[in-house]
Scaffold this motif. Sequence first.
Motif, short mmCIF file in Angstrom:
data_model
loop_
_atom_site.label_atom_id
_atom_site.label_comp_id
_atom_site.label_asym_id
_atom_site.label_seq_id
_atom_site.Cartn_x
_atom_site.Cartn_y
_atom_site.Cartn_z
N UNK A 1 36.62 31.84 44.75
CA UNK A 1 37.93 31.68 45.41
C UNK A 1 39.02 31.43 44.39
N UNK B 1 41.23 39.22 44.66
CA UNK B 1 40.75 39.65 45.97
C UNK B 1 41.83 39.57 47.03
N UNK B 2 43.03 39.10 46.65
CA UNK B 2 44.10 38.98 47.64
C UNK B 2 44.72 40.35 47.89
N UNK B 3 44.82 40.71 49.16
CA UNK B 3 45.45 41.99 49.51
C UNK B 3 46.92 41.76 49.80
#
Lengths: 268, 266
Positions: A188, A263-265
């Motif tokens: 994360x 991983x953040x869109x």
Amino acid sequence: MAVQGGYGGLGWLPRFRGLFSALIGVLGLLMVWWLGGMAVASSPNMFAFADFAPAPTFSRLWVMLESGEALAMTGPSLYRVGMGLFAAIIVGVPVGILIGRSPAMREITNIPFQFLRMISPLSWMPIAVMAFATWDGAIIFLIAVAAVWPIMFATAAGLRRIDPSWLKVARDLGARPLHLLWVVILPAISIDILTGVRLALGVAWVILVPAEYLGVTSGLGYAINDARDTLEYDRLAATVVIIGVIGFCLDYLCMAAIQRLNWVREDG
Amino acid sequence: MLVEAVGHTYRRGDGPVLNDVSFQVHPGEVLALIGRSGCGKSTLLHVLAGLARSTNGRVEIDGALVQGPSLRSVMMFQAPSLYPWMTVAQNAALGLRFSRRHAEIAARVPEVLRLVELEAYAGRNVQDLSGGQQQRVALARSLAPKPDLLLLDEPFSALDAFTRRSLQRDVRAIGAELGLTIVLVTHDIAEAVQMADRALFMTAHPGRIAADSEINLGDARDGASPEFRAEVARLNALYAEIAEVEAPSDPIHPIPLATKLKEASS
Ligand SMILES: Nc1ncnc2c1ncn2[C@@H]1O[C@H](COP(=O)(O)OP(=O)(O)OP(=O)(O)O)[C@@H](O)[C@H]1O
Ligand SMILES: [Mg+2]
């Protein structure tokens, strides 16, 4: 393709715009350098420093690259920065997680850490020299001291990204504390850690050169000092170019890694 | 599952949240827990899941005392809480991964993804999915370790009506197919009638069971049928009755809103 309308012929332009801008920037920098060299050469007081100009610098750089001298001076420096960063990560990430997870820890450590952070890493030099048997050890220590803060604070800030329900779901699915760490917490906050590492690398690379002025007989900082002592200003300028290029490349690598791991869109 | 005299008081709370809650759930039964916001439904579910230790009482599943989270019971929440850096399949495999049943992953994950009709999405990032699809992934993740008991905490309340209805139907069908025992927390009486075999009504301050009512509908539940509507009406009436008894002792809304408005206008 046929030209469509007035702008059709320039349709390819936006794609190369970034490249163009970069090229203009680099040429601008070379220009300033070149003009500076001209000014130095034409001034009777500073004539001795004429070798700082681009032409002598690049011809010397070429010689240094061919002879392997450039590689030989870079290796030890990269080793020291690598070890220093490694130590900073080993200390900074766990402590960052600890102060990010526990408000009590954050309150207790806040003042000491902010205090220590504001001390120039180079002021630890005398202590480092006494505490470490080798110059290498002392330099690595100084780099680690400089690099640990951005990594620690970025890690602590990253923990805010963690949704508490991620931890609850994992616990419900039978995760042990180590699972929580490796499967939930670290992935994360991996981007935050890497952002910290990128900042730390910038600081470490800056600290490296003055740290290598002392004691050691290898590395980029030593090469700068040595070139000054032997009045080889073209070698000095070439070394500066090497420092800049490698620093740029390392930063670019960090940025590429951050983009890969992110991983953040944005377009959610 | 046996729930016996469960009471709970939060360390930072004022007074007990649950008091003397006892009931039994039969294997394969779907039980709805209905009650107003704040009456302790989530707290009770956390206790059943082993995520929280109750201050009093005991919970047993098949005679074994619940002492911590276990894969015999899996909980699902209002938010899917998927891990956005993982694919659909990786998310679904987590329970097996945590319990070191790696060998089962290859066969079991496609199986549960087929159950929730997402087998085509196995390799996709969960952020590419719609809210309803994400909740289906969460369902697949819950089912993968083959639990006996599914604990659902308002799992459909964030979805649009259409998606909610299809998920309600699917969860009931999947539960029946796998022989799952389900405890479903809900605000919505129609949802309870759609899914459950029995409804427990809870009152607040402290939370306790006020009524226990079978829902006598077969497996084919059509929201438009008269039987269905009659059942909804019956439970609504029951709920209203309980709420009326409960209202005077409620410290947050001591006076019903309608009375207050009347006083304010006069
Ligand atoms: N960690 C906590 N510490 C103290 N009090 C809490 C805590 N969690 C919940 N409470 C209190 O316990 C009571 C019951 O909470 P709970 O979340 O179980 O209600 P709920 O029935 O699930 O409500 P909702 O329908 O809104 O989800 C509430 O009054 C709440 O304020
Ligand atoms: Mg709740």
